[in-house]
Design an enzyme around this catalytic site. Sequence first.
Site, PDB file in Angstrom:
ATOM      1  N   GLN A  30      32.454  44.806  -5.934  1.00 53.18           N
ATOM      2  CA  GLN A  30      33.286  45.853  -6.928  1.00 53.18           C
ATOM      3  C   GLN A  30      34.727  45.194  -7.291  1.00 53.18           C
ATOM      4  O   GLN A  30      35.469  44.588  -6.288  1.00 53.18           O
ATOM      5  CB  GLN A  30      33.635  47.282  -6.473  1.00 53.18           C
ATOM      6  N   CYS A  90      39.178  54.670  -9.116  1.00 54.53           N
ATOM      7  CA  CYS A  90      40.285  54.847  -7.957  1.00 54.53           C
ATOM      8  C   CYS A  90      41.380  55.782  -8.559  1.00 54.53           C
ATOM      9  O   CYS A  90      41.919  55.433  -9.666  1.00 54.53           O
ATOM     10  CB  CYS A  90      40.700  53.318  -7.690  1.00 54.53           C
ATOM     11  N   LYS A 146      31.404  52.417 -11.802  1.00 53.87           N
ATOM     12  CA  LYS A 146      31.592  53.555 -11.152  1.00 53.87           C
ATOM     13  C   LYS A 146      32.635  54.594 -11.613  1.00 53.87           C
ATOM     14  O   LYS A 146      33.753  54.183 -12.061  1.00 53.87           O
ATOM     15  CB  LYS A 146      31.865  53.198  -9.385  1.00 53.87           C
ATOM     16  N   ASN A 170      27.142  61.053  -6.402  1.00 51.27           N
ATOM     17  CA  ASN A 170      28.407  60.713  -5.428  1.00 51.27           C
ATOM     18  C   ASN A 170      29.147  61.763  -5.162  1.00 51.27           C
ATOM     19  O   ASN A 170      29.628  62.435  -6.281  1.00 51.27           O
ATOM     20  CB  ASN A 170      29.056  59.155  -5.477  1.00 51.27           C
ATOM     21  N   GLY A 171      29.379  62.287  -3.954  1.00 50.54           N
ATOM     22  CA  GLY A 171      30.537  62.973  -3.673  1.00 50.54           C
ATOM     23  C   GLY A 171      29.878  64.165  -2.801  1.00 50.54           C
ATOM     24  O   GLY A 171      28.846  65.172  -3.278  1.00 50.54           O
ATOM     25  N   ASP A 172      30.245  64.541  -1.548  1.00 48.48           N
ATOM     26  CA  ASP A 172      29.969  65.261  -0.613  1.00 48.48           C
ATOM     27  C   ASP A 172      28.559  65.217  -0.130  1.00 48.48           C
ATOM     28  O   ASP A 172      28.222  66.389   0.536  1.00 48.48           O
ATOM     29  CB  ASP A 172      30.433  66.951  -1.268  1.00 48.48           C
ATOM     30  N   ARG A 230      32.275  59.036   2.746  1.00 47.56           N
ATOM     31  CA  ARG A 230      32.962  59.584   4.043  1.00 47.56           C
ATOM     32  C   ARG A 230      31.803  60.309   5.037  1.00 47.56           C
ATOM     33  O   ARG A 230      31.967  60.298   6.224  1.00 47.56           O
ATOM     34  CB  ARG A 230      33.948  60.720   3.572  1.00 47.56           C
TER      35      ARG A 230
HETATM   36  C1  LIG Z   1      38.888  55.621   2.261  1.00 47.46           C
HETATM   37  C2  LIG Z   1      38.286  55.541   0.958  1.00 47.46           C
HETATM   38  C3  LIG Z   1      38.083  54.446   0.268  1.00 47.46           C
HETATM   39  C4  LIG Z   1      37.618  54.249  -0.976  1.00 47.46           C
HETATM   40  N1  LIG Z   1      37.535  52.974  -1.517  1.00 47.46           N
HETATM   41  C5  LIG Z   1      37.024  53.037  -2.727  1.00 47.46           C
HETATM   42  C6  LIG Z   1      36.704  51.946  -3.460  1.00 47.46           C
HETATM   43  O1  LIG Z   1      37.253  50.781  -3.086  1.00 47.46           O
HETATM   44  N2  LIG Z   1      36.074  51.839  -4.627  1.00 47.46           N
HETATM   45  C7  LIG Z   1      35.627  53.072  -5.314  1.00 47.46           C
HETATM   46  O2  LIG Z   1      34.941  52.984  -6.433  1.00 47.46           O
HETATM   47  N3  LIG Z   1      35.662  54.125  -4.513  1.00 47.46           N
HETATM   48  C8  LIG Z   1      36.140  54.279  -3.354  1.00 47.46           C
HETATM   49  N4  LIG Z   1      36.531  55.429  -2.602  1.00 47.46           N
HETATM   50  C9  LIG Z   1      35.785  56.588  -3.176  1.00 47.46           C
HETATM   51  C10 LIG Z   1      34.262  56.786  -2.693  1.00 47.46           C
HETATM   52  O3  LIG Z   1      33.449  55.617  -3.081  1.00 47.46           O
HETATM   53  C11 LIG Z   1      33.538  58.271  -2.990  1.00 47.46           C
HETATM   54  O4  LIG Z   1      33.376  57.966  -4.562  1.00 47.46           O
HETATM   55  C12 LIG Z   1      34.266  59.321  -2.676  1.00 47.46           C
HETATM   56  O5  LIG Z   1      34.815  58.958  -1.164  1.00 47.46           O
HETATM   57  C13 LIG Z   1      33.533  60.559  -2.882  1.00 47.46           C
HETATM   58  O6  LIG Z   1      32.348  60.289  -1.897  1.00 47.46           O
HETATM   59  P1  LIG Z   1      31.950  61.112  -0.536  1.00 47.46           P
HETATM   60  O7  LIG Z   1      32.263  62.485  -0.690  1.00 47.46           O
HETATM   61  O8  LIG Z   1      30.726  60.646  -0.128  1.00 47.46           O
HETATM   62  O9  LIG Z   1      33.024  60.586   0.430  1.00 47.46           O
HETATM   63  C14 LIG Z   1      36.979  55.382  -1.403  1.00 47.46           C
HETATM   64  C15 LIG Z   1      37.027  56.522  -0.692  1.00 47.46           C
HETATM   65  C16 LIG Z   1      37.587  56.628   0.472  1.00 47.46           C
HETATM   66  C17 LIG Z   1      37.570  57.885   1.340  1.00 47.46           C
END
Ligand SMILES: Cc1cc2nc3c(=O)[nH]c(=O)nc-3n(C[C@H](O)[C@H](O)[C@H](O)COP(=O)(O)O)c2cc1C
Length: 333
Positions: free
Chosen positions: A74, A104, A144, A205-207, A230
């Site tokens: 990425q 981001c 993304k 993606n999300g939750d 997460r």
């Molecule tokens: C610690 C952390 C680092 C992340 N780093 C990136 C990243 O480098 N690139 C990206 O596109 N999203 C990043 N994200 C976002 C996640 O890929 C994801 O979109 C977001 O956490 C929601 O998904 P979840 O509810 O499954 O956690 C990061 C999220 C967290 C919590």
Amino acid sequence: MNRTVELGKVSIPVTAALAPMAGVADRAYRLMCKKFGAAYVVSEMVSAKGICYSDKKTAQLCTVTEQERPMAVQLFGSEPEFMAKAVDIVLKYEPDIIDINMGCPVPKVVGTGAGSALMKDISLAAEITAAAVKAAGDVPVTVKLRSGWSSDDINVCEAAKAVEAAGAAAVAVHGRTRDQFYSGKADWNVIRRVKGSVSIPVFGNGDVTDLNSCLKMYEETGCDLVMIARGSYGNPFIFKEIAAHFNGGDYSPPTVEEKMQVMLEHIRLIISLSEKNEEMAMHEARKHAAWYMNGYYGSAKFRGRCYLLSSYSEAEALAGEFIELQRSRNAGC
Ligand SMILES: Cc1cc2nc3c(=O)[nH]c(=O)nc-3n(C[C@H](O)[C@H](O)[C@H](O)COP(=O)(O)O)c2cc1C
């Protein structure tokens, strides 16, 4: 026959993928998730400009090992020329996919016009995508996205259509706005709307935190692939459970003994892949150890102790103590 998502020559099983996480989903983490059945993994985000200026650490982030495939590298950036040059450099590492980060929320990234700042400038987002697609040749480029910059400006369908027209092979949609950062609830309706707006595959993606929420996301959004971030903290088993569901395999939740074994395996991997000494590598391992202990009796105290670990043998001893505590609790002591 199990379903797959096809992006160019890349075939991804429709189970669940590991979403990118800077500072968390490093090689050791990705290898653990892959071992437990993640369909696809994405590197931590890498600065396009950093690569162009041949930052050594940045180059390490781009390396793809065979066990991680299919894997995306990425990139984030705000200038089409740097993005194209960075893609050209990254191709040396033979990624299966190049993913562009337009989600981001952190000020350091957004301040440079990259990450979710691109949700505010869709024509630039499209230019960056087109530059990456051209440089990538037959390697698919995915993007993304977030749902938008703020609740007043939910424009992800427009953004998804623009990057599709620029040649993106798929989009991943995190159903939160930039203003939400990681708080509140992800809005899955926007993922469904994106799915109805474009012809390329849409990753949701999300939750997603377990098999049930994964199935619910597939059902409610119609997305082509679920990505989990997460929900995999200290829990690579989530991928095993989801893969077992789709592949018709057996799954039973890990016992505390199995969890601790996997935690120690993960820590050994962190130490062996680290260029630092064991003590420094343990600093990296601490948060993972704490996550593996989440949700058990007495885990708050143990999680605190994880943050003091400075050697593998200490981690082993702590895991033993943790198992004993759970056993004595189960025995009613
Ligand atoms: C610690 C952390 C680092 C992340 N780093 C990136 C990243 O480098 N690139 C990206 O596109 N999203 C990043 N994200 C976002 C996640 O890929 C994801 O979109 C977001 O956490 C929601 O998904 P979840 O509810 O499954 O956690 C990061 C999220 C967290 C919590």
